[in-house]
Design a protein around this motif. Structure first.
Motif, PDB file in Angstrom:
ATOM      1  N   LYS A 197       0.695  -0.921  -0.275  1.00  0.00           N
ATOM      2  CA  LYS A 197      -0.194   0.128  -0.369  1.00  0.00           C
ATOM      3  C   LYS A 197       1.150   1.475   0.073  1.00  0.00           C
ATOM      4  N   ILE A 198       0.524   2.490  -0.786  1.00  0.00           N
ATOM      5  CA  ILE A 198       0.831   3.553  -0.687  1.00  0.00           C
ATOM      6  C   ILE A 198       1.022   4.537   0.512  1.00  0.00           C
ATOM      7  N   TYR A 199       1.977   4.962   0.889  1.00  0.00           N
ATOM      8  CA  TYR A 199       1.104   5.323   2.405  1.00  0.00           C
ATOM      9  C   TYR A 199       2.341   6.646   2.286  1.00  0.00           C
ATOM     10  N   ARG A 200       2.695   7.209   1.401  1.00  0.00           N
ATOM     11  CA  ARG A 200       3.341   8.798   0.579  1.00  0.00           C
ATOM     12  C   ARG A 200       3.725   8.461  -0.509  1.00  0.00           C
ATOM     13  N   GLU A 201       3.760   9.941  -1.077  1.00  0.00           N
ATOM     14  CA  GLU A 201       4.148   9.545  -2.334  1.00  0.00           C
ATOM     15  C   GLU A 201       4.107  11.973  -2.886  1.00  0.00           C
ATOM     16  N   ALA A 202       5.245  11.725  -3.748  1.00  0.00           N
ATOM     17  CA  ALA A 202       5.469  13.139  -4.029  1.00  0.00           C
ATOM     18  C   ALA A 202       6.252  12.563  -5.261  1.00  0.00           C
ATOM     19  N   ALA A 203       5.960  14.213  -6.573  1.00  0.00           N
ATOM     20  CA  ALA A 203       7.259  13.908  -7.500  1.00  0.00           C
ATOM     21  C   ALA A 203       8.716  14.191  -7.117  1.00  0.00           C
ATOM     22  N   SER A 204       9.307  13.913  -7.591  1.00  0.00           N
ATOM     23  CA  SER A 204      10.709  14.247  -6.947  1.00  0.00           C
ATOM     24  C   SER A 204      11.311  15.919  -7.863  1.00  0.00           C
ATOM     25  N   LEU A 205      11.581  16.586  -6.714  1.00  0.00           N
ATOM     26  CA  LEU A 205      11.818  18.247  -7.551  1.00  0.00           C
ATOM     27  C   LEU A 205      12.585  18.457  -8.504  1.00  0.00           C
ATOM     28  N   VAL A 206      12.515  18.731  -9.638  1.00  0.00           N
ATOM     29  CA  VAL A 206      13.413  19.040 -10.260  1.00  0.00           C
ATOM     30  C   VAL A 206      13.960  20.932 -10.487  1.00  0.00           C
ATOM     31  N   PRO A 207      15.266  21.104 -10.162  1.00  0.00           N
ATOM     32  CA  PRO A 207      15.343  22.892  -9.801  1.00  0.00           C
ATOM     33  C   PRO A 207      15.457  22.959 -11.652  1.00  0.00           C
ATOM     34  N   ARG A 208      14.818  24.364 -11.266  1.00  0.00           N
ATOM     35  CA  ARG A 208      15.277  25.080 -12.342  1.00  0.00           C
ATOM     36  C   ARG A 208      16.904  25.097 -12.999  1.00  0.00           C
ATOM     37  N   PRO A 209      17.281  25.534 -14.388  1.00  0.00           N
ATOM     38  CA  PRO A 209      18.235  24.726 -14.914  1.00  0.00           C
ATOM     39  C   PRO A 209      18.950  26.957 -14.447  1.00  0.00           C
ATOM     40  N   GLY A 210      19.999  26.489 -13.447  1.00  0.00           N
ATOM     41  CA  GLY A 210      21.109  27.584 -13.010  1.00  0.00           C
ATOM     42  C   GLY A 210      20.324  27.512 -11.361  1.00  0.00           C
ATOM     43  N   THR A 211      19.631  26.866 -11.024  1.00  0.00           N
ATOM     44  CA  THR A 211      19.388  27.199 -10.179  1.00  0.00           C
ATOM     45  C   THR A 211      20.244  27.141  -8.594  1.00  0.00           C
ATOM     46  N   ALA A 212      21.007  27.305  -7.796  1.00  0.00           N
ATOM     47  CA  ALA A 212      21.601  27.698  -6.592  1.00  0.00           C
ATOM     48  C   ALA A 212      21.379  26.736  -5.859  1.00  0.00           C
ATOM     49  N   LEU A 213      22.049  25.264  -5.399  1.00  0.00           N
ATOM     50  CA  LEU A 213      21.134  24.082  -4.129  1.00  0.00           C
ATOM     51  C   LEU A 213      22.693  24.275  -3.232  1.00  0.00           C
ATOM     52  N   PRO A 214      21.946  24.165  -2.648  1.00  0.00           N
ATOM     53  CA  PRO A 214      22.633  24.427  -1.074  1.00  0.00           C
ATOM     54  C   PRO A 214      23.663  22.466  -0.829  1.00  0.00           C
ATOM     55  N   PRO A 215      24.597  22.716  -0.881  1.00  0.00           N
ATOM     56  CA  PRO A 215      25.368  21.608  -0.295  1.00  0.00           C
ATOM     57  C   PRO A 215      24.668  20.342  -0.288  1.00  0.00           C
ATOM     58  N   GLY A 216      24.060  20.378   0.861  1.00  0.00           N
ATOM     59  CA  GLY A 216      23.286  19.387   1.359  1.00  0.00           C
ATOM     60  C   GLY A 216      22.197  20.395   1.995  1.00  0.00           C
ATOM     61  N   PHE A 217      21.521  19.093   2.553  1.00  0.00           N
ATOM     62  CA  PHE A 217      20.046  19.145   3.797  1.00  0.00           C
ATOM     63  C   PHE A 217      19.441  18.752   4.617  1.00  0.00           C
ATOM     64  N   GLY A 218      19.216  19.026   5.706  1.00  0.00           N
ATOM     65  CA  GLY A 218      19.098  18.574   7.122  1.00  0.00           C
ATOM     66  C   GLY A 218      17.338  18.654   6.803  1.00  0.00           C
ATOM     67  N   ILE A 219      17.351  17.509   8.270  1.00  0.00           N
ATOM     68  CA  ILE A 219      16.065  17.006   8.875  1.00  0.00           C
ATOM     69  C   ILE A 219      16.127  17.783  10.006  1.00  0.00           C
ATOM     70  N   GLN A 220      15.157  18.723  10.079  1.00  0.00           N
ATOM     71  CA  GLN A 220      15.379  19.644  11.195  1.00  0.00           C
ATOM     72  C   GLN A 220      13.666  19.049  12.303  1.00  0.00           C
ATOM     73  N   VAL A 221      14.109  19.095  13.644  1.00  0.00           N
ATOM     74  CA  VAL A 221      12.748  18.430  14.230  1.00  0.00           C
ATOM     75  C   VAL A 221      12.187  19.143  15.455  1.00  0.00           C
ATOM     76  N   ALA A 222      12.778  20.295  15.563  1.00  0.00           N
ATOM     77  CA  ALA A 222      13.574  21.919  16.853  1.00  0.00           C
ATOM     78  C   ALA A 222      13.827  22.816  16.469  1.00  0.00           C
TER      79      ALA A 222
END
Length: 286
Positions: free
Chosen positions: A132-157
């Motif tokens: 069964k599907i519990y969660r779904e989403a389309a993977s985010l595709v940045p616009r050409p030239g978009t500056a992305l951070p080196p990484g991502f963190g999971i913040q809980v507080a």
């Protein structure tokens, strides 16, 4: 030894076949514009739609969309199943009766109104009557030239820079995590501690971790940018071992654009659901 070695491979092959069959049946039900059959592949009221939509709203939107179409064809390929879950989420989730896996695939969507390709991400749970599907989403595709951070963190507080984040860290340490208190500066040049459970170099991995965290603890963390210095030397959840990946040489395409991190990502409280505007996991609009 060889026989024992073949058992996990046979189990993996069986799981892959089950998931592939389930996703093909899911795409057929969708293509046939049968909402009841389509919904049967989701985990009932345990499924959480994208954008923070209430389940009833998501179902009604699905029904209205399907009724408005005269033609629809959905196809699935490039299946990537990852069975191993990041620790300690695996320990927490494996206490229950449901087996969870992470799935990514390419979705081809053609209707009389729209045609596109997207990379779809899912959390599947194995129940008595199948996956069964519990969660779904389309993977985010940045616009050409978009500056992305080196990484991502999971913040809980988050905690004020003048406060001691030790209590928050202890709360998550007691659950088996290795939390970090990262001192960050927001748009107003004010500092605070961002309490995080993991860092990732890929946003998809961060999104999977966030979904699994919600399933394991009931806490809906948020995805925040991470600097290179925050990634260096920190315990980074390694990408799960790939069970098997199907490729057909087709290029992955997508039209979902990445969105900047919202300001409210800098003021999240423990156990408080956040970011309901869907900026973390925007789904491709149908």
């Amino acid at each position: 030894a060889d026989a024992k070695g073949k058992e996990p491979e046979e189990a993996d092959a069986k799981m892959l076949a089950e998931v592939r069959e389930m996703l093909q049946a899911w795409s057929r039900a969708w293509s046939q514009r049968n909402p009841e059959a389509y919904w049967s592949f989701y985990a009932g009221d345990r499924f959480v739609p994208s954008h923070g939509q209430p389940l009833a709203v998501w179902r009604q939107k699905t029904r209205d969309t399907l009724r408005a179409l005269t033609f629809l064809q959905v196809e699935v390929d490039n299946l990537d199943v990852q069975r191993e879950l990041p620790a300690p989420l695996a320990a927490l989730l494996n206490k229950g009766p449901t087996t969870f896996i992470q799935v990514a695939f390419r979705e081809s969507y053609r209707s009389n109104h729209l045609q596109n390709f997207s990379r779809k991400l899912m959390i599947l749970g194995r129940e008595a009557d199948g996956w069964k599907i519990y969660r779904e989403a389309a993977s985010l595709v940045p616009r050409p030239g978009t500056a992305l951070p080196p990484g991502f963190g999971i913040q809980v507080a988050a905690a004020d820079a003048t406060a001691d984040p030790k209590k928050l860290l202890d709360e998550w340490s007691a659950r088996g995590f290795q939390p970090q208190a990262v001192l960050v500066t927001d748009d107003k040049k004010q500092q605070h501690y961002s309490v995080r459970l993991a860092h990732f170099r890929e946003r998809d991995r961060a999104l999977f971790f966030r979904w699994l965290l919600l399933l394991a603890t009931g806490v809906d963390g948020i995805i925040v940018p991470a600097e290179a210095a925050q990634l260096t030397g920190l315990p980074e959840a390694a990408p799960p071992a790939v069970l098997k990946k199907e490729t057909d040489g087709k290029a992955r395409e997508g039209k979902a654009a990445d969105k900047p991190t919202s300001k409210k990502e800098h003021a999240n409280a423990p156990d408080k659901k956040a970011n309901k505007d869907g900026s973390d996991d925007a789904e491709v609009e149908r």
